[in-house]
Design a protein around this motif. Structure first.
Motif, PDB file in Angstrom:
ATOM      1  N   ASP A 139       0.844  -1.186   0.000  1.00 27.39           N
ATOM      2  CA  ASP A 139       0.000   0.000   0.000  1.00 27.39           C
ATOM      3  C   ASP A 139       0.887   1.246   0.000  1.00 27.39           C
ATOM      4  OD1 ASP A 139      -1.763   2.135   0.661  1.00 27.39           O
ATOM      5  OD2 ASP A 139      -3.131   0.718   1.598  1.00 27.39           O
ATOM      6  N   PRO A 140       0.667   2.170  -0.957  1.00 26.95           N
ATOM      7  CA  PRO A 140       1.521   3.361  -1.014  1.00 26.95           C
ATOM      8  C   PRO A 140       1.350   4.294   0.165  1.00 26.95           C
ATOM      9  CG  PRO A 140      -0.281   3.530  -2.588  1.00 26.95           C
ATOM     10  CD  PRO A 140      -0.306   2.126  -2.050  1.00 26.95           C
ATOM     11  N   GLY A 141       0.237   4.151   0.919  1.00 24.99           N
ATOM     12  CA  GLY A 141       0.086   4.912   2.160  1.00 24.99           C
ATOM     13  C   GLY A 141      -0.608   6.244   2.017  1.00 24.99           C
ATOM     14  N   ALA A 142      -0.815   6.727   0.795  1.00 33.64           N
ATOM     15  CA  ALA A 142      -1.552   7.991   0.606  1.00 33.64           C
ATOM     16  C   ALA A 142      -3.029   7.658   0.425  1.00 33.64           C
ATOM     17  CB  ALA A 142      -0.981   8.731  -0.597  1.00 33.64           C
ATOM     18  N   ALA A 143      -3.672   8.267  -0.561  1.00 32.00           N
ATOM     19  CA  ALA A 143      -5.059   7.918  -0.853  1.00 32.00           C
ATOM     20  C   ALA A 143      -5.119   6.450  -1.264  1.00 32.00           C
ATOM     21  CB  ALA A 143      -5.593   8.812  -1.968  1.00 32.00           C
ATOM     22  N   PRO A 144      -6.146   5.722  -0.829  1.00 37.01           N
ATOM     23  CA  PRO A 144      -6.189   4.283  -1.120  1.00 37.01           C
ATOM     24  C   PRO A 144      -6.271   4.016  -2.617  1.00 37.01           C
ATOM     25  CG  PRO A 144      -8.311   5.048  -0.259  1.00 37.01           C
ATOM     26  CD  PRO A 144      -7.334   6.175  -0.078  1.00 37.01           C
ATOM     27  N   THR A 145      -5.454   3.080  -3.075  1.00 39.03           N
ATOM     28  CA  THR A 145      -5.495   2.673  -4.477  1.00 39.03           C
ATOM     29  C   THR A 145      -6.690   1.780  -4.740  1.00 39.03           C
ATOM     30  OG1 THR A 145      -3.086   2.767  -4.560  1.00 39.03           O
ATOM     31  CG2 THR A 145      -4.178   1.558  -6.321  1.00 39.03           C
ATOM     32  N   PHE A 146      -7.046   0.948  -3.755  1.00 41.43           N
ATOM     33  CA  PHE A 146      -8.154   0.016  -3.903  1.00 41.43           C
ATOM     34  C   PHE A 146      -9.117   0.150  -2.729  1.00 41.43           C
ATOM     35  CE2 PHE A 146      -4.393  -2.180  -5.766  1.00 41.43           C
ATOM     36  CZ  PHE A 146      -4.797  -2.112  -7.097  1.00 41.43           C
ATOM     37  N   LYS A 147     -10.393  -0.048  -3.030  1.00 44.90           N
ATOM     38  CA  LYS A 147     -11.423  -0.043  -1.995  1.00 44.90           C
ATOM     39  C   LYS A 147     -12.256  -1.313  -2.056  1.00 44.90           C
ATOM     40  CE  LYS A 147     -15.118   2.795  -0.015  1.00 44.90           C
ATOM     41  NZ  LYS A 147     -15.902   4.068  -0.165  1.00 44.90           N
ATOM     42  N   TRP A 148     -12.716  -1.683  -3.259  1.00 41.72           N
ATOM     43  CA  TRP A 148     -13.507  -2.901  -3.426  1.00 41.72           C
ATOM     44  C   TRP A 148     -13.152  -3.545  -4.766  1.00 41.72           C
ATOM     45  CZ3 TRP A 148     -19.605  -3.300  -3.383  1.00 41.72           C
ATOM     46  CH2 TRP A 148     -19.965  -4.629  -3.226  1.00 41.72           C
ATOM     47  N   PRO A 149     -11.947  -4.100  -4.887  1.00 38.73           N
ATOM     48  CA  PRO A 149     -11.559  -4.764  -6.140  1.00 38.73           C
ATOM     49  C   PRO A 149     -12.160  -6.160  -6.229  1.00 38.73           C
ATOM     50  CG  PRO A 149      -9.782  -4.927  -4.550  1.00 38.73           C
ATOM     51  CD  PRO A 149     -10.876  -4.125  -3.878  1.00 38.73           C
ATOM     52  N   ASN A 150     -12.631  -6.528  -7.423  1.00 35.02           N
ATOM     53  CA  ASN A 150     -13.250  -7.838  -7.612  1.00 35.02           C
ATOM     54  C   ASN A 150     -12.547  -8.705  -8.641  1.00 35.02           C
ATOM     55  OD1 ASN A 150     -15.376  -7.543  -5.770  1.00 35.02           O
ATOM     56  ND2 ASN A 150     -16.594  -6.375  -7.221  1.00 35.02           N
ATOM     57  N   PHE A 151     -12.173  -8.106  -9.769  1.00 33.99           N
ATOM     58  CA  PHE A 151     -11.602  -8.872 -10.867  1.00 33.99           C
ATOM     59  C   PHE A 151     -10.299  -8.240 -11.337  1.00 33.99           C
ATOM     60  CE2 PHE A 151     -16.002 -10.295 -11.143  1.00 33.99           C
ATOM     61  CZ  PHE A 151     -15.855 -11.648 -11.435  1.00 33.99           C
ATOM     62  N   LEU A 152      -9.478  -9.045 -11.991  1.00 35.94           N
ATOM     63  CA  LEU A 152      -8.220  -8.557 -12.546  1.00 35.94           C
ATOM     64  C   LEU A 152      -7.879  -9.365 -13.781  1.00 35.94           C
ATOM     65  CD1 LEU A 152      -5.133  -9.812 -10.510  1.00 35.94           C
ATOM     66  CD2 LEU A 152      -7.399 -10.836 -10.331  1.00 35.94           C
TER      67      LEU A 152
END
Length: 269
Positions: free
Chosen positions: A144-157
């Protein structure tokens, strides 16, 4: 236009082909070969091998007690399926499916993709990614980069042929690009992308993404960042969950939220 650039193509629905039309909940689909699909059937708790030309089921294996969610191919004869707190490996030989090793994971995992001979596992809560080999050894973890969240509710990739990883975040309405060691490189967003769900790479920096709330399929050019809606509700797209594209057949298979007609098939004109 390159074969993978689908931003300006026209799709039609062949009237004579539907896949998996019985009432069921298909969570994910993946091309196993130009003529066959693998489906994670959440209603039956099974993985199905389906002929993509006729829609007939060729082979099926139960994943009980785990319910299947994400699915990907790892090479030509091995698939990985997420379910509960596991990654189930499934051997695909001679068109038959047999269960292989179960890989224990840290929490409830949803999406899964291949990265060479390894698998990339996506956790929804808390948001997290890991790259592991098929023996279950963790090789890389998302930092986690520690600033604003990159992910909140990821489902697929999905992963692309050039080794990059793309994650769809349902809550943030974003697509995030990472390298093979899970370093975040770039994030894409657009009003056309509301509730991004299933995602697939079609090569040459091109993605197709299910936009759940817009009832549409969105083409993403990751080089320019441009997004184009290529299919919508008028084309039969209702709450799309996941999708797979076959360049050889020039067909797109879309798993929708309409449980009476679970997978829509579209042909490029």
């Amino acid at each position: 236009m390159s074969p993978s650039d689908l931003s300006g193509v026209k799709f039609r629905r062949p009237p004579d082909l539907k896949v998996c039309t019985e009432p069921c909940e298909i969570k994910d689909i993946v091309m196993m070969s130009p003529n066959s699909l693998l489906l994670s059937n959440n209603t039956k708790d099974s993985i199905q091998h389906v002929d993509s030309r006729t829609g007939s089921t060729l082979s099926e294996v139960s994943t009980k007690p785990y319910y299947p969610w994400g699915i990907c191919m790892v090479g030509r004869e091995l698939a990985a399926v997420t379910g509960s707190n596991t990654v189930q490996l499934v051997h695909v030989r001679g068109g038959r499916l047999t269960l292989g090793t179960v890989l224990g994971v840290k929490a409830l995992c949803w999406g899964v993709a291949s990265s060479g001979d390894n698998v990339v596992v996506l956790y929804n809560s808390p948001p997290w990614l890991e790259v592991m080999d098929t023996d279950g050894r963790v090789l890389h973890q998302y930092q986690d980069p520690g600033a604003a969240p990159t992910f909140k509710w990821p489902n697929f990739l999905t992963t692309s042929s050039d080794g990059f990883i793309y994650v769809a975040d349902f809550s943030l309405n974003t697509i995030t690009k990472l390298d093979s060691s899970l370093k975040v490189l770039k994030t894409f967003s657009d009003p056309q992308l509301r509730g991004p769900y299933g995602i697939t790479s079609v090569g040459d920096g091109q993605l197709l993404v299910c936009s759940w709330y817009n009832n549409s399929i969105v083409h993403v050019n990751v080089n320019s960042g441009k997004m184009t809606t290529i299919l919508g509700k008028a084309d039969g797209i209702v709450s799309p969950r996941s999708l797979a594209y076959c360049p050889q057949q020039r067909k797109l298979f879309v798993c929708t939220g309409d449980d009476t007609d679970s997978i829509q098939v579209y042909q490029i004109d």
